[in-house]
Design an enzyme around this catalytic site. Sequence first.
Site, PDB file in Angstrom:
ATOM      1  N   SER A   1       0.829  -1.203   0.000  1.00  0.00           N
ATOM      2  CA  SER A   1       0.000   0.000   0.000  1.00  0.00           C
ATOM      3  C   SER A   1       0.871   1.264   0.000  1.00  0.00           C
ATOM      4  CB  SER A   1      -0.918  -0.088   1.221  1.00  0.00           C
ATOM      5  OG  SER A   1      -1.874   0.921   1.189  1.00  0.00           O
TER       6      SER A   1
ATOM      7  N   HIS B   1      -7.595  -5.491   0.859  1.00  0.00           N
ATOM      8  CA  HIS B   1      -6.373  -4.721   1.119  1.00  0.00           C
ATOM      9  C   HIS B   1      -5.524  -5.327   2.234  1.00  0.00           C
ATOM     10  CE1 HIS B   1      -4.345  -1.009   0.021  1.00  0.00           C
ATOM     11  NE2 HIS B   1      -4.074  -0.784   1.288  1.00  0.00           N
TER      12      HIS B   1
END
Length: 385
Positions: free
Chosen positions: A158, A361
């Site tokens: 990320s 995620h």
Amino acid sequence: MATLKVLIFLIFINRCFASHLSEDGRLNFLELATKYGHNAIQYIVNTEDGYILKIFRIPGKRKIPILLMHGLADTSDTWVIRGNSSLAITLANDGYDVWAGNVRGNKYGRNNIYLNPDTDKEFWNFSFHEYGFYDLAAIIDTILNITKVSQINAIGHSQGNAIFYVLCSLKPEYNKKINFLIALAPIAFLQNIKPPLKDIIEISPIINKLSQILNIRELFKKDSVLIDIWQFLCPEPIIGYISCVKSVIFPIAGYDSEELESNFVPTLVGHFPNGVSEKNLYHFAQVSLRRKFAQYDYGENNIAIYNSEEPPQYNLSAVTTKIYLFAGANDKLATLEDVAILREKLPNDEYLLLPRRKMNHADFIWGRHMYEYLFPYIFKVLRNF
Ligand SMILES: *[C@@H]1O[C@H](CO)[C@@H](O)[C@H](O)[C@H]1NC(C)=O
Ligand SMILES: *[C@@H]1O[C@H](CO)[C@@H](O)[C@H](O)[C@H]1NC(C)=O
Ligand SMILES: *[C@@H]1O[C@H](CO)[C@@H](O)[C@H](O)[C@H]1NC(C)=O
Ligand SMILES: *[C@@H]1O[C@H](CO)[C@@H](O)[C@H](O)[C@H]1NC(C)=O
């Protein structure tokens, strides 16, 4: 209402007699590495602008170091909290020389030779821009200096891959110091983020103003009220799972309860979220609202700071390092639409959509079965080089 009060009271009584976090929720990087069979070493990294960061290494016999960079409001611990099924431990078991970095502001980077994080506002005047430009640059140079090799390999989650685009676009000489980057849940463009986060981003200019007025610069500080409540409430098997995981983590990251089970929460919340600047969150919100992967927008001060009305965009064409983009179909933060925009701009990338359809995620770092649905792809890239 009465039932709720009784319930809260019972939880409270229960908590007074039991520790809320698991053992792994309380151990730090070095202790977790030891527990899972490895002697880790701590190194100090000094950035050009005075920040002092602690990074960790699990030495291995393979020559080329692998640097792991954590995501937003996270720390190096994210790579070991799944114990034997964590990425750092798995790589170390296979003989890799594993390094886990940290950025300014988290518990391993709450130090500066000039500034005091508790009293100097200026300490918190940073965003992912400084993470890339200063912290990542200094971390890479320290690793190369210690290992006496000329290149590293890297894996970033990320924000932990976005900072590589910042660094390699602004200091292109770093492209040569990075053999390749595996970008897990790639983050650069954020214009396709889904609600409810999209709704929060839309009101972020107001939240930012409010934080200025209330003088809130640091978020998720250890022992702050918010973190105390989080660590107290979330480990509760049912109520905690509903209020923290189902109501907070999944709506932001994507829903996948198979991979983030309630037994793991008492470990997870001991490590996440961790210290971050309000400015960093607002910078990401700006990227989303402005639909540009650009430097921080100072509004009317842009002219004085950048000599232009608009903040400069990060030049992704200058990011020539090989980048493997690993995306998840159920990722609500690194959406496939936004990853597609990034792919178009990067000159030297390869793309993999992970076959696991529920891949969100968080599954890239905390998933229970990462060794089945993720690690084989990582090892394939590592072995081909
Ligand atoms: C982790 O794996 C190692 C090696 O396979 C084993 O010796 C150790 O007991 C495991 N530790 C835990 C806590 O599962
Ligand atoms: C933060 O840093 C920028 C440049 O890096 C500077 O222009 C700005 O004045 C600083 N803001 C505060 C509040 O110190
Ligand atoms: C690299 O190591 C040398 C000593 O071995 C030291 O003088 C120098 O400051 C180091 N540079 C970095 C960037 O750590
Ligand atoms: C972006 O980087 C590329 C490759 O280095 C270069 O050719 C191009 O001129 C740069 N663009 C801008 C706007 O600086």
